[in-house]
Design a protein around this motif. Structure first.
Motif, PDB file in Angstrom:
ATOM      1  N   LEU A   1     -56.722 -31.175 -45.775  1.00 43.69           N
ATOM      2  CA  LEU A   1     -55.530 -31.497 -46.559  1.00 43.69           C
ATOM      3  C   LEU A   1     -54.325 -30.702 -46.079  1.00 43.69           C
ATOM      4  O   LEU A   1     -53.213 -31.245 -45.933  1.00 43.69           O
ATOM      5  N   MET A   2     -54.526 -29.420 -45.826  1.00 43.02           N
ATOM      6  CA  MET A   2     -53.427 -28.571 -45.387  1.00 43.02           C
ATOM      7  C   MET A   2     -53.006 -28.902 -43.967  1.00 43.02           C
ATOM      8  O   MET A   2     -51.825 -28.809 -43.626  1.00 43.02           O
ATOM      9  N   LYS A   3     -53.976 -29.304 -43.143  1.00 42.41           N
ATOM     10  CA  LYS A   3     -53.655 -29.698 -41.768  1.00 42.41           C
ATOM     11  C   LYS A   3     -52.792 -30.948 -41.759  1.00 42.41           C
ATOM     12  O   LYS A   3     -51.821 -31.043 -41.004  1.00 42.41           O
ATOM     13  N   SER A   4     -53.129 -31.917 -42.588  1.00 37.08           N
ATOM     14  CA  SER A   4     -52.351 -33.155 -42.633  1.00 37.08           C
ATOM     15  C   SER A   4     -50.976 -32.922 -43.239  1.00 37.08           C
ATOM     16  O   SER A   4     -50.020 -33.631 -42.910  1.00 37.08           O
TER      17      SER A   4
ATOM     18  N   MET B   1     -57.302 -51.178 -50.476  1.00 38.31           N
ATOM     19  CA  MET B   1     -58.385 -50.383 -51.078  1.00 38.31           C
ATOM     20  C   MET B   1     -58.952 -51.151 -52.265  1.00 38.31           C
ATOM     21  O   MET B   1     -58.371 -51.168 -53.351  1.00 38.31           O
ATOM     22  N   LYS B   2     -60.071 -51.782 -52.048  1.00 34.02           N
ATOM     23  CA  LYS B   2     -60.663 -52.673 -53.043  1.00 34.02           C
ATOM     24  C   LYS B   2     -61.168 -51.930 -54.275  1.00 34.02           C
ATOM     25  O   LYS B   2     -61.388 -52.526 -55.324  1.00 34.02           O
ATOM     26  N   ASP B   3     -61.375 -50.619 -54.130  1.00 31.13           N
ATOM     27  CA  ASP B   3     -61.880 -49.828 -55.252  1.00 31.13           C
ATOM     28  C   ASP B   3     -60.774 -49.417 -56.215  1.00 31.13           C
ATOM     29  O   ASP B   3     -61.019 -48.670 -57.167  1.00 31.13           O
ATOM     30  N   GLY B   4     -59.556 -49.876 -55.964  1.00 31.67           N
ATOM     31  CA  GLY B   4     -58.459 -49.602 -56.891  1.00 31.67           C
ATOM     32  C   GLY B   4     -57.797 -48.263 -56.710  1.00 31.67           C
ATOM     33  O   GLY B   4     -56.968 -47.869 -57.543  1.00 31.67           O
ATOM     34  N   ASN B   5     -58.114 -47.547 -55.633  1.00 34.19           N
ATOM     35  CA  ASN B   5     -57.496 -46.240 -55.426  1.00 34.19           C
ATOM     36  C   ASN B   5     -56.012 -46.371 -55.129  1.00 34.19           C
ATOM     37  O   ASN B   5     -55.575 -47.260 -54.399  1.00 34.19           O
ATOM     38  N   TYR B   6     -55.257 -45.453 -55.690  1.00 39.50           N
ATOM     39  CA  TYR B   6     -53.820 -45.372 -55.448  1.00 39.50           C
ATOM     40  C   TYR B   6     -53.537 -44.426 -54.293  1.00 39.50           C
ATOM     41  O   TYR B   6     -52.771 -44.719 -53.387  1.00 39.50           O
ATOM     42  N   TRP B   7     -54.196 -43.279 -54.309  1.00 36.81           N
ATOM     43  CA  TRP B   7     -53.916 -42.211 -53.343  1.00 36.81           C
ATOM     44  C   TRP B   7     -55.201 -41.850 -52.607  1.00 36.81           C
ATOM     45  O   TRP B   7     -56.207 -41.537 -53.228  1.00 36.81           O
ATOM     46  N   LEU B   8     -55.146 -41.894 -51.279  1.00 35.34           N
ATOM     47  CA  LEU B   8     -56.310 -41.570 -50.469  1.00 35.34           C
ATOM     48  C   LEU B   8     -55.974 -40.463 -49.485  1.00 35.34           C
ATOM     49  O   LEU B   8     -55.191 -40.652 -48.554  1.00 35.34           O
ATOM     50  N   ASN B   9     -56.535 -39.259 -49.709  1.00 36.39           N
ATOM     51  CA  ASN B   9     -56.452 -38.182 -48.719  1.00 36.39           C
ATOM     52  C   ASN B   9     -57.509 -38.430 -47.650  1.00 36.39           C
ATOM     53  O   ASN B   9     -58.550 -39.041 -47.928  1.00 36.39           O
ATOM     54  N   ILE B  10     -57.243 -37.945 -46.443  1.00 32.50           N
ATOM     55  CA  ILE B  10     -58.066 -38.370 -45.315  1.00 32.50           C
ATOM     56  C   ILE B  10     -58.522 -37.199 -44.447  1.00 32.50           C
ATOM     57  O   ILE B  10     -57.722 -36.344 -44.063  1.00 32.50           O
ATOM     58  N   LYS B  11     -59.817 -37.191 -44.138  1.00 25.19           N
ATOM     59  CA  LYS B  11     -60.376 -36.340 -43.095  1.00 25.19           C
ATOM     60  C   LYS B  11     -61.016 -37.272 -42.069  1.00 25.19           C
ATOM     61  O   LYS B  11     -62.167 -37.692 -42.212  1.00 25.19           O
ATOM     62  N   ALA B  12     -60.231 -37.654 -41.075  1.00 25.43           N
ATOM     63  CA  ALA B  12     -60.703 -38.608 -40.070  1.00 25.43           C
ATOM     64  C   ALA B  12     -59.779 -38.541 -38.865  1.00 25.43           C
ATOM     65  O   ALA B  12     -58.657 -38.025 -38.944  1.00 25.43           O
ATOM     66  N   ASP B  13     -60.241 -39.079 -37.758  1.00 27.57           N
ATOM     67  CA  ASP B  13     -59.458 -39.076 -36.522  1.00 27.57           C
ATOM     68  C   ASP B  13     -58.499 -40.273 -36.514  1.00 27.57           C
ATOM     69  O   ASP B  13     -58.693 -41.255 -35.798  1.00 27.57           O
ATOM     70  N   VAL B  14     -57.471 -40.186 -37.352  1.00 31.36           N
ATOM     71  CA  VAL B  14     -56.426 -41.205 -37.424  1.00 31.36           C
ATOM     72  C   VAL B  14     -55.076 -40.484 -37.407  1.00 31.36           C
ATOM     73  O   VAL B  14     -54.993 -39.296 -37.756  1.00 31.36           O
ATOM     74  N   PRO B  15     -53.993 -41.166 -37.028  1.00 36.42           N
ATOM     75  CA  PRO B  15     -52.700 -40.492 -36.861  1.00 36.42           C
ATOM     76  C   PRO B  15     -51.892 -40.341 -38.150  1.00 36.42           C
ATOM     77  O   PRO B  15     -50.672 -40.261 -38.111  1.00 36.42           O
ATOM     78  N   PHE B  16     -52.569 -40.287 -39.272  1.00 38.72           N
ATOM     79  CA  PHE B  16     -51.877 -40.099 -40.552  1.00 38.72           C
ATOM     80  C   PHE B  16     -52.784 -39.330 -41.493  1.00 38.72           C
ATOM     81  O   PHE B  16     -54.003 -39.252 -41.281  1.00 38.72           O
TER      82      PHE B  16
END
Length: 437
Positions: free
Chosen positions: A158-161, A292-307
């Motif tokens: 989270l802090m890295k992003s 996001m079919k599960d209805g999520n509004y906010w998604l924090n990410i730990k993955a190899d993507v540019p965001f």
């Protein structure tokens, strides 16, 4: 008094709103639209016109000054309090993070780690003064409080992003402020506020009140210099013209302030140079179907993507208000040499879309109606250890010069729309005190 305000973001407009009733107010805005970080994009889709913020925003229940302002402007009827479901994307899976039961099912952390995380949140809720935490690194404090696993598997991504290469220098005070503002949750999760019709309604209402009282808002008009002579403000220079005034309220980023004051602010000159800001590259995408079919509004990410985050606005606000699904995809960058700043808009958008394709197997480019990229270099300060010593005063020294913005004490340890409104109000108080005397 004739008062010049530089910047039409929430701080500048809030100051102008308070001052226009008994002063001659002129607001200079370098961009075509007013609102600063709260500016909106007007979209006409399938015959339906709506406004949507260029950068995602919402209101917290603790935002008392902002909520009072909304009531004062007659916008309370547009206020909605809605559940903002959040999740954490780790190892290709979404983990809901809304209720204690959901958090206990966060598999990247052991049960012992989850207990430590819960105790940390409870401890943070009891902290009322973050001053003593300002000179402690967030990483050090988390490691000492919860251990390596909680830091590496929960906080570090989270802090890295959020802060990129500066992530390990961020103060514990910021982390505490961030957690406190986001941990006001009931049994069913967090409720967030939003204005139906968008925050454009708030910006336009403030502008309307200012102009109705005789104030002026000049767009596409950048101030190139604040003229200071004998330690007293004389006026400003814009488009080569000198405009005299009795006082200036500046809301611009500290290094820009140093440039337009010709480094005449004496003791705070080094502070202005030392406050680092980071930029944002935020994509806004209109879609044929939800992401996001599960209805999520906010998604924090730990993955190899540019965001670092995906925010599906129409999993929060009603789809019917827009007629299409709206998604923000966002990342922060640290300087003007970052590829997110240097690349063409279509290149950044393409990289974001590829990232979404990797994360969401059901997502297709054919679902996209349109996509826009909004970028700014002055999104927010980097809240490094010891940042409290850099917080700029509302009155920095020269007679007639006042400062209000994301660099103000009202926006530390965590910035917010409410903090900017408070900053504008605090700057305006200097003039109301003079009137009372």
């Amino acid at each position: 008094m004739k008062i010049t305000i530089i910047g039409s973001g929430l701080a500048g407009l809030s100051a102008g709103y308070k001052l226009c009733k008994s002063n001659e107010v002129v607001i200079f805005e370098k961009d075509a639209e007013i609102g600063g970080m709260t500016a909106s994009y007007c979209k006409d889709f399938a015959g339906k016109k709506y406004f949507i913020e260029k950068y995602y925003h919402h209101i917290f229940r603790s935002d008392s000054e902002l909520l009072d302002l909304i009531r004062e402007l007659g916008l309370e009827g547009q206020m909605l309090w809605l559940k903002g479901k959040s999740a954490y994307f780790v190892d290709g899976k979404n983990y809901p993070m809304n209720t204690p039961a959901e958090i206990l099912r966060f598999k990247p952390l052991s049960f012992t780690d989850l207990v430590k995380l819960g105790l940390l949140v409870l401890r943070i809720k009891l902290i009322n003064d973050t001053t003593s935490y300002d000179r402690i690194k967030a990483k050090t404090w988390i490691l000492d409080t919860t251990g390596q696993s909680v830091y590496e598997n929960f906080f570090a991504p989270l802090m890295k992003s959020k802060f990129g290469e500066n992530d390990e220098n961020i103060s514990a005070a910021w982390l505490i402020g961030r957690v406190k503002i986001r941990s006001d949750r009931g049994k069913e999760g967090e409720k967030l506020g939003y204005l139906r019709g968008g925050f454009n309604s708030l910006i336009e209402a403030l502008a309307k009140e200012i102009t109705a009282k005789g104030g002026r808002i000049l767009q596409n008009k950048a101030v190139k210099e604040i003229v200071i002579k004998d330690n007293t403000v004389q006026g400003v220079i814009a488009d080569g013209d000198f405009i005299p005034c009795d006082a200036v309220i500046s809301t611009v980023e500290p290094r820009v302030l140093d440039i337009i004051t010709k480094s005449k602010l004496g003791t705070i000159h080094e502070t202005l140079q030392g406050i680092r800001y980071q930029g944002t590259a935020c994509a806004l995408i209109g879609l044929d179907k939800g992401l996001m079919k599960d209805g999520n509004y906010w998604l924090n990410i730990k993955a190899d993507v540019p965001f670092g985050a995906v925010i599906e606005h129409t999993n929060f606000m009603p789809f019917e208000d827009y007629g299409e699904h709206l998604v923000y995809v966002t990342s922060y960058f640290q300087d003007e040499n970052d590829s997110l700043w240097l690349k063409k808009e279509e290149e950044v958008l393409d990289s974001y879309i590829k990232g979404l394709e990797n994360m969401f197997p059901d997502f297709s480019r054919t679902d996209i109606h349109w996509a826009k990229l909004f970028r700014r270099m002055d999104t927010a300060p980097v809240y490094e250890k010891g940042y409290l010593e850099k917080v700029l005063p509302f009155a920095p020294g020269p007679t007639g010069l006042y400062l209000a913005g994301m660099f103000s004490s009202t926006n530390y340890p965590e910035r917010s729309m409410n903090g900017s409104v408070k900053a504008g109000f605090e700057a305006a108080k200097f003039f109301t005190k003079k009137e009372e005397n």
